[in-house]
Design a protein around this motif. Structure first.
Motif, mmCIF file in Angstrom:
data_model
loop_
_atom_site.group_PDB
_atom_site.id
_atom_site.type_symbol
_atom_site.label_atom_id
_atom_site.label_comp_id
_atom_site.label_asym_id
_atom_site.label_seq_id
_atom_site.Cartn_x
_atom_site.Cartn_y
_atom_site.Cartn_z
ATOM 1 N N GLU A 94 0.819 -1.216 0.000
ATOM 2 C CA GLU A 94 0.000 0.000 0.000
ATOM 3 C C GLU A 94 0.853 1.266 0.000
ATOM 4 O O GLU A 94 0.489 2.271 -0.621
ATOM 5 C CB GLU A 94 -0.938 0.003 1.216
ATOM 6 C CG GLU A 94 -1.965 -1.128 1.218
ATOM 7 C CD GLU A 94 -2.990 -0.970 0.108
ATOM 8 O OE1 GLU A 94 -3.257 0.174 -0.295
ATOM 9 O OE2 GLU A 94 -3.514 -2.001 -0.355
ATOM 10 N N ASP A 95 1.975 1.230 0.687
ATOM 11 C CA ASP A 95 2.840 2.414 0.740
ATOM 12 C C ASP A 95 3.396 2.747 -0.641
ATOM 13 O O ASP A 95 3.488 3.916 -1.024
ATOM 14 C CB ASP A 95 3.993 2.187 1.726
ATOM 15 C CG ASP A 95 3.515 2.145 3.167
ATOM 16 O OD1 ASP A 95 2.411 2.647 3.440
ATOM 17 O OD2 ASP A 95 4.242 1.597 4.021
ATOM 18 N N LEU A 96 3.755 1.711 -1.392
ATOM 19 C CA LEU A 96 4.288 1.923 -2.740
ATOM 20 C C LEU A 96 3.217 2.510 -3.658
ATOM 21 O O LEU A 96 3.485 3.448 -4.419
ATOM 22 C CB LEU A 96 4.811 0.601 -3.305
ATOM 23 C CG LEU A 96 5.339 0.633 -4.745
ATOM 24 C CD1 LEU A 96 6.499 1.605 -4.881
ATOM 25 C CD2 LEU A 96 5.750 -0.770 -5.194
ATOM 26 N N ILE A 97 2.000 1.974 -3.590
ATOM 27 C CA ILE A 97 0.905 2.483 -4.416
ATOM 28 C C ILE A 97 0.649 3.958 -4.103
ATOM 29 O O ILE A 97 0.506 4.788 -5.002
ATOM 30 C CB ILE A 97 -0.373 1.646 -4.189
ATOM 31 C CG1 ILE A 97 -0.157 0.214 -4.686
ATOM 32 C CG2 ILE A 97 -1.567 2.281 -4.899
ATOM 33 C CD1 ILE A 97 -1.263 -0.750 -4.300
ATOM 34 N N ALA A 98 0.611 4.281 -2.810
ATOM 35 C CA ALA A 98 0.386 5.672 -2.402
ATOM 36 C C ALA A 98 1.503 6.579 -2.894
ATOM 37 O O ALA A 98 1.269 7.716 -3.329
ATOM 38 C CB ALA A 98 0.266 5.756 -0.881
ATOM 39 N N GLU A 99 2.734 6.077 -2.850
ATOM 40 C CA GLU A 99 3.892 6.859 -3.296
ATOM 41 C C GLU A 99 3.806 7.151 -4.794
ATOM 42 O O GLU A 99 4.015 8.288 -5.239
ATOM 43 C CB GLU A 99 5.179 6.094 -2.985
ATOM 44 C CG GLU A 99 6.441 6.692 -3.559
ATOM 45 C CD GLU A 99 6.891 7.948 -2.836
ATOM 46 O OE1 GLU A 99 7.625 8.751 -3.451
ATOM 47 O OE2 GLU A 99 6.507 8.131 -1.659
ATOM 48 N N VAL A 100 3.488 6.130 -5.584
ATOM 49 C CA VAL A 100 3.443 6.280 -7.037
ATOM 50 C C VAL A 100 2.383 7.295 -7.454
ATOM 51 O O VAL A 100 2.568 8.054 -8.405
ATOM 52 C CB VAL A 100 3.197 4.920 -7.725
ATOM 53 C CG1 VAL A 100 2.944 5.097 -9.222
ATOM 54 C CG2 VAL A 100 4.400 3.997 -7.509
#
Length: 470
Positions: A94-100
């Motif tokens: 989830e953190d990666l998706i939010a970052e992108v």
């Protein structure tokens, strides 16, 4: 199917000659006047034929040199069928998706990560006029609630378009939604309950995984072929263990696969044997590069178990959030859920889209959009061949917006994302599209931007970074 024009026939003939090597890379083509004389057409028709070839990436125009062949055959190595672990749980990044997606409005970033068409491909001025017209024509100037089932004109237009794939739906079969994600959410709310197991492709759009997790569903990722989509035999083996199936049957996100009709029919039939609902995301079905629109699974639905979902978010107006669902036997349940959670969809946006869909304007827009995106997909594929490592694996898309890129196993595309962002280039790392520890050497690239030397340079920079990481 729309009749082929004279200039398209000439362009098609010359494209075949280029593909078969009659005209080779770097060779100068006959002048426009020569083409006009040889084919017995006007000079304007010859110009249109060459423009068509140029848009599709077969030729380029050089000052004082005329038209030059710029085509290299695409010698590609395709990714293999995926083999996710057969397990019923997992955790997304989830953190990666939010970052992108944290800087989605930053126009200085080249967003290969964003799967929507660039503004230049959209009829924005025409849509603005339709919004104004809708404001004047709707009761209360568009401020009132609409019926929970949605705008009747829009439902009629959507139903009319289903005749191209023998859907034969009526406006009464359609319920409007606030985009396709809302349609899928409504579908899941009526056919699944917490603790149920949902079967999906692998890799699969991260939004589906987030929806399933938020509703307490267990996700089962299934083997998927990059060309033909989900493997029917793999689905058959787990039928006794699943409650719902969720598929992007045409030009899937992120892989770009398109299920053959025989697979669709087989999957609908086997699910019907177990009375298992199929939620079908057909968001990309209208963005096909072949001669005709591929059928969705809904075309083979005899028991009303297929909940067919669509939207104009990828073809016309992403921000309007106008979508729909044909829920089959679950229609009344879907309308009740919509009434509880949303009351109605935005009236102005629906009316504006309904206006635009009439009188052939939507079909004309789609033809142009498909042409641009097809040319883009070829440009992207050729640049990846030119600038990425030789062992890079991709397929040439049959439609949609996505390229699924498989790199050497030494490459971690999450780390590549952070490195690329230093150059203001955004990609979608493969880890976003699974709940398992897989696809770390893969990424999704969108070719929804207008092709230009700048875009090619961005791909070259990305390719160089990958080579440096090996």
């Amino acid at each position: 199917m729309k009749k082929e024009t004279l200039y398209q026939k000439i362009a098609g003939t010359m494209a075949r000659q280029i593909k078969t090597g009659i005209w080779k890379m770097g060779e100068k083509l006959p002048s426009l006047r020569t083409i006009s004389n040889e084919y017995g057409v006007s000079l304007n028709t010859a110009i249109q034929a060459y423009y068509e070839l140029e848009k599709d990436g077969f030729i380029i125009s050089l000052p004082k040199s005329g038209y030059i062949v710029n085509y290299k055959p695409l010698r590609l190595s395709a990714p293999a069928t995926t083999q996710p672990a057969i397990k019923f749980t997992g955790k997304g990044d989830e953190d990666l998706i939010a970052e992108v997606y944290s800087s989605i409005e930053d126009t200085s970033i080249t967003r290969f990560s964003l799967g929507i068409p660039e503004d230049v491909f959209l009829p924005i001025a025409k849509l603005n006029k339709e919004l104004t017209k809708a404001m004047h024509s709707l009761p209360g100037n568009g401020t009132r609630y609409e019926d929970a089932q949605g705008n009747a004109r829009l439902r009629k237009d959507v139903a009319r378009f289903t005749y191209s794939w023998n859907g034969n739906l009526t406006e009464d079969d359609i319920v409007t939604t606030t985009g396709v994600t809302n349609a899928i959410s409504l579908a899941l709310s009526v056919v699944a309950q917490r603790g149920d197991t949902i079967a999906v492709e692998s890799p699969v759009y991260f939004g589906m995984l987030q929806l399933a997790n938020s509703m307490g569903l267990r996700v089962l990722e299934l083997p998927t072929n990059p060309v033909t989509g989900i493997e029917p035999d793999a689905l058959r083996k787990v039928l006794p263990q699943i409650n719902v199936c969720l598929l992007i049957s045409n030009f899937s996100n992120p892989m770009g696969s398109c299920m053959p009709d025989e697979h669709k029919k087989e999957i609908v039939g086997m699910l019907a044997e177990y009375d298992i609902p199929l939620i079908e995301d057909d968001l990309y079905g209208d963005v096909f590069f072949g001669n005709s629109r591929p059928k969705p699974c809904k075309a083979f639905d005899e028991k009303g178990l297929v909940l067919w979902c669509g939207s104009v978010s990828k073809t016309l107006a992403p921000g309007y959030r106008v979508g729909w669902i044909a829920p089959g036997k679950f229609k009344e349940a879907v309308i009740r859920q919509k009434n509880i959670h949303f009351i109605s969809s935005p009236a102005l946006n629906q009316e504006a889209i309904a206006n635009f869909m009439e009188n052939g304007r939507y079909e004309n827009h789609l033809r142009k959009l498909r042409h641009e995106l097809h040319a883009n997909s070829l440009h992207f594929a050729r640049s990846i061949i030119d600038y990425f490592p030789e062992d890079t694996k991709i397929i040439t898309p049959q439609g949609g917006f996505m390229l699924w890129v498989e790199l050497d196993e030494k490459i971690d595309t999450t780390q590549l994302y952070y490195k690329a962002m230093q150059h203001k280039i955004s990609i979608a790392p493969g880890r976003m599209f699974t709940l398992q520890e897989q696809y770390r050497n893969c990424m999704r690239l969108s070719y929804g931007q207008q092709w230009s030397p700048f875009i090619e340079e961005r791909l070259m920079i990305l390719g160089n970074m990958i080579k440096e990481s090996l």
